[in-house]
Scaffold this motif. Sequence first.
Motif, mmCIF file in Angstrom:
data_model
loop_
_atom_site.group_PDB
_atom_site.id
_atom_site.type_symbol
_atom_site.label_atom_id
_atom_site.label_comp_id
_atom_site.label_asym_id
_atom_site.label_seq_id
_atom_site.Cartn_x
_atom_site.Cartn_y
_atom_site.Cartn_z
ATOM 1 N N TYR A 54 -9.762 -7.888 -6.079
ATOM 2 C CA TYR A 54 -9.254 -6.915 -5.116
ATOM 3 C C TYR A 54 -9.367 -7.456 -3.694
ATOM 4 C CZ TYR A 54 -8.737 -3.081 -1.978
ATOM 5 O OH TYR A 54 -8.314 -2.316 -0.925
ATOM 6 N N SER B 65 -6.336 -8.079 -1.177
ATOM 7 C CA SER B 65 -6.290 -7.297 0.057
ATOM 8 C C SER B 65 -6.173 -8.182 1.298
ATOM 9 C CB SER B 65 -7.535 -6.416 0.155
ATOM 10 O OG SER B 65 -7.488 -5.620 1.308
ATOM 11 N N GLU C 139 -9.903 -2.817 3.486
ATOM 12 C CA GLU C 139 -10.033 -2.311 2.119
ATOM 13 C C GLU C 139 -9.657 -0.840 2.091
ATOM 14 O OE1 GLU C 139 -13.528 -3.692 -0.343
ATOM 15 O OE2 GLU C 139 -14.325 -3.994 1.673
ATOM 16 N N GLY D 13 -12.607 -0.391 -1.621
ATOM 17 C CA GLY D 13 -12.140 -1.506 -2.423
ATOM 18 C C GLY D 13 -11.929 -1.154 -3.883
ATOM 19 N N CYS E 185 0.834 -1.212 0.000
ATOM 20 C CA CYS E 185 0.000 0.000 0.000
ATOM 21 C C CYS E 185 0.869 1.262 0.000
ATOM 22 C CB CYS E 185 -0.912 0.010 1.222
ATOM 23 S SG CYS E 185 -1.920 -1.474 1.405
ATOM 24 N N ARG F 216 -2.425 -9.463 1.494
ATOM 25 C CA ARG F 216 -1.304 -8.538 1.283
ATOM 26 C C ARG F 216 -0.232 -8.630 2.356
ATOM 27 N NH1 ARG F 216 -5.308 -5.334 3.562
ATOM 28 N NH2 ARG F 216 -4.587 -3.709 4.973
#
Length: 121
Positions: free
Chosen positions: A102, A106, A55, A68, A14, A109
Motif C-alpha cells: 500500500y 500510495s 495515506e 493506510g 483515489c 500514485r
Amino acid sequence: MKNIVFYDATCPFCYRVKKLLKPMDWLNRVKWVSVQEVEINGRYPYLKGKNILEEIHLLTEQGELKKGFSAIRLLLLKLPPVSLVGMIFYLPGISRLGSPLYLGFSKRRYQWFGQYDEPRY
C-alpha cells in the motif's frame, strides 16, 4: 456516527476508487470527506499533523483513526459487496505484505495516474 474516509480528491485513482465503492455502501455506514476540504475548513482537528495526503485515513464509528492498509481493509469490511475481501485482509500475516505494498503504491500514485488541477468530489 458513520465511519469517515478521508481521501485525496486531486488523485484520479483515489477519486475513481471512491466512485466505485460509494454505491456499495448499502447500509449507509461511510461518509467520504476529501483531504482538501479538511485542509480548508479544519473541521477535523484530530488530523492535524497527520500525513493525510500520503495515506488514506479512516475515522471509525468508535473514534479510532486508521490509516493506510488498515483503513482500506476496515473500509472493505464495512461494504457488503466487498466485505469478504476485507475479511481476507485480516488473515494472519496479510498486513505484513499489504502495508508495504500500500505504501509503495500510495507514494507513486501521482506518478502513475497523474493529478487533477482541481479537487473532484
